[in-house]
Design a protein around this motif. Sequence first.
Motif, PDB file in Angstrom:
ATOM      1  N   VAL A   1       0.857  -1.201   0.000  1.00 34.82           N
ATOM      2  CA  VAL A   1       0.000   0.000   0.000  1.00 34.82           C
ATOM      3  C   VAL A   1       0.889   1.246   0.000  1.00 34.82           C
ATOM      4  O   VAL A   1       2.073   1.171   0.284  1.00 34.82           O
ATOM      5  CB  VAL A   1      -0.934   0.031   1.229  1.00 34.82           C
ATOM      6  N   ALA A   2       0.305   2.389  -0.327  1.00 36.39           N
ATOM      7  CA  ALA A   2       1.079   3.635  -0.327  1.00 36.39           C
ATOM      8  C   ALA A   2       1.268   4.118   1.107  1.00 36.39           C
ATOM      9  O   ALA A   2       0.386   3.971   1.945  1.00 36.39           O
ATOM     10  CB  ALA A   2       0.366   4.696  -1.142  1.00 36.39           C
ATOM     11  N   TRP A   3       2.447   4.678   1.371  1.00 38.18           N
ATOM     12  CA  TRP A   3       2.752   5.135   2.726  1.00 38.18           C
ATOM     13  C   TRP A   3       1.844   6.293   3.130  1.00 38.18           C
ATOM     14  O   TRP A   3       1.358   6.359   4.252  1.00 38.18           O
ATOM     15  CB  TRP A   3       4.219   5.572   2.794  1.00 38.18           C
ATOM     16  N   ASP A   4       1.625   7.184   2.183  1.00 40.22           N
ATOM     17  CA  ASP A   4       0.784   8.341   2.436  1.00 40.22           C
ATOM     18  C   ASP A   4      -0.636   7.840   2.731  1.00 40.22           C
ATOM     19  O   ASP A   4      -1.300   7.318   1.860  1.00 40.22           O
ATOM     20  CB  ASP A   4       0.784   9.198   1.161  1.00 40.22           C
ATOM     21  N   GLY A   5      -1.066   7.937   3.959  1.00 37.03           N
ATOM     22  CA  GLY A   5      -2.403   7.452   4.276  1.00 37.03           C
ATOM     23  C   GLY A   5      -2.432   6.034   4.791  1.00 37.03           C
ATOM     24  O   GLY A   5      -3.495   5.440   4.949  1.00 37.03           O
ATOM     25  N   ILE A   6      -1.246   5.488   5.071  1.00 38.90           N
ATOM     26  CA  ILE A   6      -1.176   4.094   5.517  1.00 38.90           C
ATOM     27  C   ILE A   6      -1.852   3.923   6.884  1.00 38.90           C
ATOM     28  O   ILE A   6      -2.517   2.924   7.150  1.00 38.90           O
ATOM     29  CB  ILE A   6       0.291   3.596   5.529  1.00 38.90           C
ATOM     30  N   PHE A   7      -1.708   4.949   7.728  1.00 44.26           N
ATOM     31  CA  PHE A   7      -2.333   4.874   9.055  1.00 44.26           C
ATOM     32  C   PHE A   7      -3.849   5.030   8.958  1.00 44.26           C
ATOM     33  O   PHE A   7      -4.596   4.418   9.712  1.00 44.26           O
ATOM     34  CB  PHE A   7      -1.752   5.936   9.982  1.00 44.26           C
ATOM     35  N   ALA A   8      -4.284   5.864   8.010  1.00 45.49           N
ATOM     36  CA  ALA A   8      -5.725   6.054   7.814  1.00 45.49           C
ATOM     37  C   ALA A   8      -6.365   4.737   7.387  1.00 45.49           C
ATOM     38  O   ALA A   8      -7.459   4.402   7.828  1.00 45.49           O
ATOM     39  CB  ALA A   8      -5.978   7.131   6.768  1.00 45.49           C
TER      40      ALA A   8
ATOM     41  N   TYR B   1      -1.788  12.739  11.651  1.00 41.41           N
ATOM     42  CA  TYR B   1      -2.723  11.633  11.416  1.00 41.41           C
ATOM     43  C   TYR B   1      -4.153  12.125  11.317  1.00 41.41           C
ATOM     44  O   TYR B   1      -5.087  11.355  11.465  1.00 41.41           O
ATOM     45  CB  TYR B   1      -2.569  10.531  12.484  1.00 41.41           C
ATOM     46  N   ALA B   2      -4.322  13.456  11.099  1.00 44.60           N
ATOM     47  CA  ALA B   2      -5.664  14.023  10.944  1.00 44.60           C
ATOM     48  C   ALA B   2      -5.983  14.086   9.452  1.00 44.60           C
ATOM     49  O   ALA B   2      -6.039  15.168   8.873  1.00 44.60           O
ATOM     50  CB  ALA B   2      -5.734  15.394  11.587  1.00 44.60           C
ATOM     51  N   TYR B   3      -6.158  12.927   8.827  1.00 44.47           N
ATOM     52  CA  TYR B   3      -6.372  12.885   7.380  1.00 44.47           C
ATOM     53  C   TYR B   3      -7.667  13.580   6.979  1.00 44.47           C
ATOM     54  O   TYR B   3      -7.699  14.373   6.061  1.00 44.47           O
ATOM     55  CB  TYR B   3      -6.400  11.430   6.889  1.00 44.47           C
ATOM     56  N   PHE B   4      -8.729  13.252   7.711  1.00 48.25           N
ATOM     57  CA  PHE B   4     -10.035  13.819   7.350  1.00 48.25           C
ATOM     58  C   PHE B   4      -9.984  15.340   7.409  1.00 48.25           C
ATOM     59  O   PHE B   4     -10.377  16.025   6.474  1.00 48.25           O
ATOM     60  CB  PHE B   4     -11.117  13.280   8.299  1.00 48.25           C
ATOM     61  N   GLU B   5      -9.422  15.859   8.489  1.00 42.63           N
ATOM     62  CA  GLU B   5      -9.385  17.308   8.681  1.00 42.63           C
ATOM     63  C   GLU B   5      -8.536  17.969   7.596  1.00 42.63           C
ATOM     64  O   GLU B   5      -8.959  18.932   6.959  1.00 42.63           O
ATOM     65  CB  GLU B   5      -8.808  17.644  10.063  1.00 42.63           C
TER      66      GLU B   5
ATOM     67  N   TYR C   1      -7.569  16.957   4.563  1.00 42.96           N
ATOM     68  CA  TYR C   1      -8.066  16.938   3.187  1.00 42.96           C
ATOM     69  C   TYR C   1      -9.386  17.684   3.042  1.00 42.96           C
ATOM     70  O   TYR C   1      -9.691  18.205   1.971  1.00 42.96           O
ATOM     71  CB  TYR C   1      -8.142  15.487   2.680  1.00 42.96           C
ATOM     72  N   THR C   2     -10.194  17.732   4.130  1.00 45.66           N
ATOM     73  CA  THR C   2     -11.408  18.543   4.055  1.00 45.66           C
ATOM     74  C   THR C   2     -11.033  20.002   3.869  1.00 45.66           C
ATOM     75  O   THR C   2     -11.570  20.704   3.004  1.00 45.66           O
ATOM     76  CB  THR C   2     -12.241  18.400   5.356  1.00 45.66           C
ATOM     77  N   VAL C   3     -10.061  20.472   4.672  1.00 44.12           N
ATOM     78  CA  VAL C   3      -9.659  21.873   4.589  1.00 44.12           C
ATOM     79  C   VAL C   3      -9.095  22.180   3.211  1.00 44.12           C
ATOM     80  O   VAL C   3      -9.468  23.174   2.578  1.00 44.12           O
ATOM     81  CB  VAL C   3      -8.645  22.205   5.711  1.00 44.12           C
ATOM     82  N   VAL C   4      -8.210  21.308   2.704  1.00 42.72           N
ATOM     83  CA  VAL C   4      -7.582  21.621   1.420  1.00 42.72           C
ATOM     84  C   VAL C   4      -8.618  21.582   0.287  1.00 42.72           C
ATOM     85  O   VAL C   4      -8.588  22.414  -0.621  1.00 42.72           O
ATOM     86  CB  VAL C   4      -6.365  20.715   1.141  1.00 42.72           C
ATOM     87  N   ALA C   5      -9.592  20.678   0.387  1.00 43.09           N
ATOM     88  CA  ALA C   5     -10.640  20.635  -0.639  1.00 43.09           C
ATOM     89  C   ALA C   5     -11.443  21.932  -0.627  1.00 43.09           C
ATOM     90  O   ALA C   5     -11.725  22.523  -1.673  1.00 43.09           O
ATOM     91  CB  ALA C   5     -11.560  19.441  -0.400  1.00 43.09           C
ATOM     92  N   LEU C   6     -11.792  22.397   0.571  1.00 43.67           N
ATOM     93  CA  LEU C   6     -12.571  23.634   0.661  1.00 43.67           C
ATOM     94  C   LEU C   6     -11.789  24.832   0.133  1.00 43.67           C
ATOM     95  O   LEU C   6     -12.332  25.681  -0.567  1.00 43.67           O
ATOM     96  CB  LEU C   6     -13.006  23.877   2.117  1.00 43.67           C
ATOM     97  N   VAL C   7     -10.483  24.878   0.456  1.00 40.32           N
ATOM     98  CA  VAL C   7      -9.684  26.019  -0.016  1.00 40.32           C
ATOM     99  C   VAL C   7      -9.590  26.002  -1.548  1.00 40.32           C
ATOM    100  O   VAL C   7      -9.782  27.032  -2.196  1.00 40.32           O
ATOM    101  CB  VAL C   7      -8.277  26.005   0.629  1.00 40.32           C
ATOM    102  N   TYR C   8      -9.335  24.820  -2.127  1.00 36.47           N
ATOM    103  CA  TYR C   8      -9.310  24.726  -3.592  1.00 36.47           C
ATOM    104  C   TYR C   8     -10.646  25.182  -4.182  1.00 36.47           C
ATOM    105  O   TYR C   8     -10.698  25.923  -5.157  1.00 36.47           O
ATOM    106  CB  TYR C   8      -9.045  23.278  -4.047  1.00 36.47           C
TER     107      TYR C   8
END
Lengths: 247, 267
Positions: free
Chosen positions: A69-76, B229-233, B235-242
């Motif tokens: 899998v890709a490292w970017d987002g692996i924890f997600a 590790y706050a993926y949701f936060e 990418y939500t922010v970057v999507a809104l800014v774009y």
Amino acid sequence: MFRRLLLSLATVMLLCSPAAAAEKFVVAGDCNFPPFEYLNDKKEPIGYSMDYITEVAKRAGFEVELRNVAWDGIFAGLAAGNYDILASTTTITPERQKTFDFSTPYYGLTQAVIMPKGKTIKSLAELKGKTVGSQIGITGVFVLRKANVGAIIREYDDVGLAIADLAAGRIDAVICDDPVAKYYANKRKDFEGKLNVAYQTGDKEYVGFCLKKGRKDLLDRINKAVEEIKKDGTEAKMMEKWMGSSK
Amino acid sequence: MDKDEGQSKANIIMVTDGPAIPNPRERRLINAWSIALTGAILSLLLLCYAGPSSYREALLFLPDGILLTFKLTALAICCAVPLGLLTGLGRISRNRCVNLIASTYVEVIRGIPLLVQVFYIYFALSQFLRIQGVPAAVIAVSICYGAYMGEVFRAGILAIPKGQTEAARSLGFNRFQTMFYVVLPQAWRTILPPVGNECIAMLKDTALVSVIGMPDMMQRARSFASQSYAYFEAYTVVALVYLIITLLLSKIVSVIEARLNYYDRRK
């Protein structure tokens, strides 16, 4: 319609139950990280971590399916339950421990700086004003950012791209885990004579298998197997096999 | 003639992708554009002020990335628009050699994904040419979009009724003068909306250069996500800014379009 749906659901459940009984766990690794985890010519994940988790599985009595899998987002992906175990050279850090559980460490490493052949430095402070590449979200980036020496950090999708950029002369250094640095500097033919390990930090980091919180039973079984592997010398053999030749 | 022009214009707009340019004659307060913009701004503000602190941190992590994204887009527009014009002219050129070069360029570039082009220029060519990050990103994006814009220019120029060229030629203009004094000034009105669209699409596509380690907006978001590790936060922010940026830009394009079309409006 509803009845048909129920029927198909029941069939699916029937089909699934024998698979669950065989106890198979999906192990994920970012296979761009030699010698820990990378792909062989047949596109199968190999490396120290992969060997290790396969050995653990054998002793703990479960099967593993290795997945790249890709490292970017692996924890997600781990948090979302796409896979059960991370065997991707994940350093045990307090921040990561807040969200995930780690097994007993299976390797201890330091951070290493790779530079063009002949260049060495005595401390991270000498990277001031230099452009240093690494992989998005690996501890090398965190260590350098924390050291706050005024280096310009450039993050790539994987450490191999950073090293390719270093070899092309567009960045001044790359920081990553020391076995990876040694692998690229000493073992890879395409970078032969171009790169060397310029510096190694003194602080040891420990890597462990990473699990979603709340799977204590599985974690205990893994830990028990890791202890065994350490005790009977299998670990030393695996280290020699994967890291020995690039020292 | 008016009917012709309207029709060809409709054709051009139909074939472009990219965000919908808001209709400048849309006077109602509630439309798709205003709903999207207020929605995006409100959710961003709400998340940053009332939501968990990681949203705020994610937003504060972005500014230098936003700057780089703008810088890359602006430079790429400066290169891609002239390149597109040249390609468009080349595609309708009677000189067989020029025509072949332009057409082959369009065919080749349109058949290769931008991501591959970025990798190619940065990593593959690095053995012969050492192009730094920003120039490499600008070159890759401009070469790619030059080809797309070439087609837009070609369609826009061909949409001008032949009578215009014939009239100019019979008045003694040479081919060059006809193109630059008569055809292009008129074609510009039909070309502008799709070119605006391409520029906005270009801004979105600069997100791809994060793979060559360029700290643009997308890379900053990924970097933040990977350490918190706050993926949701993130990418939500970057999507809104774009989204906010592209909505504002599409409004600007629509305003310019309205100003260029003031003859139509008067009717």
